[in-house]
Design an enzyme around this catalytic site. Sequence first.
Site, PDB file in Angstrom:
ATOM      1  CB  THR A 267      -0.923  -0.009   1.229  1.00  0.00           C
ATOM      2  OG1 THR A 267      -1.725  -1.191   1.196  1.00  0.00           O
ATOM      3  CG2 THR A 267      -1.831   1.205   1.214  1.00  0.00           C
ATOM      4  CB  VAL A 268       3.341   2.583   2.409  1.00  0.00           C
ATOM      5  CG1 VAL A 268       4.316   3.766   2.464  1.00  0.00           C
ATOM      6  CG2 VAL A 268       2.307   2.702   3.516  1.00  0.00           C
ATOM      7  CE  LYS A 349       4.118   1.829  13.539  1.00  0.00           C
ATOM      8  NZ  LYS A 349       3.447   1.595  12.285  1.00  0.00           N
ATOM      9  CB  VAL A 376       6.621   8.633  15.236  1.00  0.00           C
ATOM     10  CG1 VAL A 376       5.698   9.255  16.293  1.00  0.00           C
ATOM     11  CG2 VAL A 376       7.484   7.565  15.860  1.00  0.00           C
ATOM     12  N   GLY A 432      -8.831   0.337   4.805  1.00  0.00           N
ATOM     13  CA  GLY A 432      -7.373   0.379   4.735  1.00  0.00           C
ATOM     14  C   GLY A 432      -6.719   0.988   5.955  1.00  0.00           C
ATOM     15  CD  GLU A 435      -0.941  -3.512   8.650  1.00  0.00           C
ATOM     16  OE1 GLU A 435      -1.030  -4.480   7.858  1.00  0.00           O
ATOM     17  OE2 GLU A 435      -0.373  -2.443   8.351  1.00  0.00           O
ATOM     18  CG  ASP A 446       1.447   1.224  16.253  1.00  0.00           C
ATOM     19  OD1 ASP A 446       2.205   0.897  15.331  1.00  0.00           O
ATOM     20  OD2 ASP A 446       0.881   2.339  16.306  1.00  0.00           O
ATOM     21  CE  LYS A 450       2.700   4.530  15.136  1.00  0.00           C
ATOM     22  NZ  LYS A 450       1.304   4.757  14.699  1.00  0.00           N
ATOM     23  N   GLY A 546      -2.487   5.477   6.717  1.00  0.00           N
ATOM     24  CA  GLY A 546      -2.935   5.555   5.338  1.00  0.00           C
ATOM     25  C   GLY A 546      -1.772   5.658   4.371  1.00  0.00           C
TER      26      GLY A 546
END
Length: 573
Positions: A267-268, A349, A376, A432, A435, A446, A450, A546
């Site tokens: 995606t990224v 991260k 982050v 989206g 995960e 998570d 960060k 995103g």
Amino acid sequence: MSLRLPPLVVLKFGSSVLPSPAHLGVAVEEIYRARRAGEGVVAVVSAFGETTDALTHELGPDPDAVCARAASTLLGTGEGRAAALLALELSRRGLPARLLDAGEIGLRAEGDRRTADPCAVDPEVLRAVIARGEIAVVPGFVARHVEGGPCLLGRGGSDLTAIVLAEALGARCRLLKDTDGLYDRDPRRPGPPPRRFATLTFADAARLDAQVLQPRARRRAERSGLVFEVARPGSPRRTRVGAAETGLDAASPTARPLRLALAGLGTVGGALARRLAGDPRFEIVAAAVRDPARARPPELAALRPVSDLGDLVAAAPDVVVELVGGTGDAARLVARSLEEGIAVVTANKALLAAEGPALADLARRSGTALLGAAAVGGAVPVLETLAALPRARRAEVVEIAGVLNGTTSDLLERGEAGADLATALDAARAAGLCEADPSRDLSGLDALEKLRLAVRALDPDAPLTGAARRGLGAADLERARRARDAGERLRLVARARRERGGFRLRVSPERLAADAHLAGGRGPENRVAIRFADGGELLLAGAGAGALPTAEAVLADLLDLWRATAHRAEGVA
């Protein structure tokens, strides 16, 4: 607590650098670059390309004969459209923007409605927007006349708008055009190579061709003593106008494109590859994917796919972009790249939280760079803002508090609407924002990772005196609904508080006042408050998840590397 303003910059985007809406990414890059440097941004926008000429044609063969008020209204629509589309594009890429018109900022002018002189502005409106962590977007060229209705600031009037706003705000001012500074002669005309000025006095600037700078804007800056810059977006070159003396720059070679190897075209990675397509500053030499034979979209079909991460290093890139995640294969790829003297940009991260100091030390010993701003906050420059604080001010930070996980915020919003956890997770995956395995988000791990990176950016040597973590469960979505009914918001909040020379970390769901900064985000938006011992607060906001926001943060790291290469090529200190 009082809100603290960062240093301010007014960026003016001329029609030559924004010939069409398709070029808005140029402005986004420049605005994000300033935000990463810790600056609050006011973006002043001209109409796209030849829009003003086309609108002038609509006035008829004798435009001076038509109603000046009506003509001003029509001609000003070009700047209004461009500013609105820029604000929308910033929001789409995860950067919070507020569109303000001349009336809202109190920009008033007098005299002829076509070439009016600015006589008043209310900078507090702009300061309030920036204090909330937003980008102020203002149409150039247009003001409100003291006798009512719109008026114009003359041809090239967006320059004047930018100068007036910078003067009122006490801000740095950069006029962005299709030239990387001012030259002793027009570079487009035949003849000997022109020489670029590094600095110009106001008097010498007045003797140059007036096509680049609006003379009225230059005269206004000279009266107020405002030194401003003329530059091309993304270029390390610029001319400072208003300097004590005039100086020329030596001729310089052009920086070559950076060779990139992408680890991951998900995606990224896919969003980043599409963003880089056709950009002369970068060349993608290889891309590691799970299935090299899989069909790719047309815009990615030309990439050279490999299945082995080791092949990325063998392609001899300048930079490896690590987007596969995790701490196994990714850690080995990053370490090997750094050992080979290859720079690394990552959004991982988990890797940086677990092995960041060791990898950073490896990068230093190898004489290369390890960058991870996207790890982050996505498009929110959390790490950059903390690192950019003056050393004395860093020591005064007493708390970093943030909503750093967009997935949990999205789930809690769905809980407010009555969804249970399973339903909310399905909807978040479809959007989206989640995960396949949401355990790191739901457990708070998570957010905790960060938070560790944020403390490390503030003070790499600060000890962590403890860490507590409680994530989200099914009951919390019902708690979110009850909090909403009570006029509050439930959010997963990460806090790092200074204690006994170190920081104590905590991640847990908290009920917040509905109008609190940390409660104000929607969906994947992240919110951060940096609090100081004197009671001041520095607020940040933007999309933290995103494809586009994350890709924008990765691209910003790549642009930093490209600019560093360009500076070395040009001998810039």
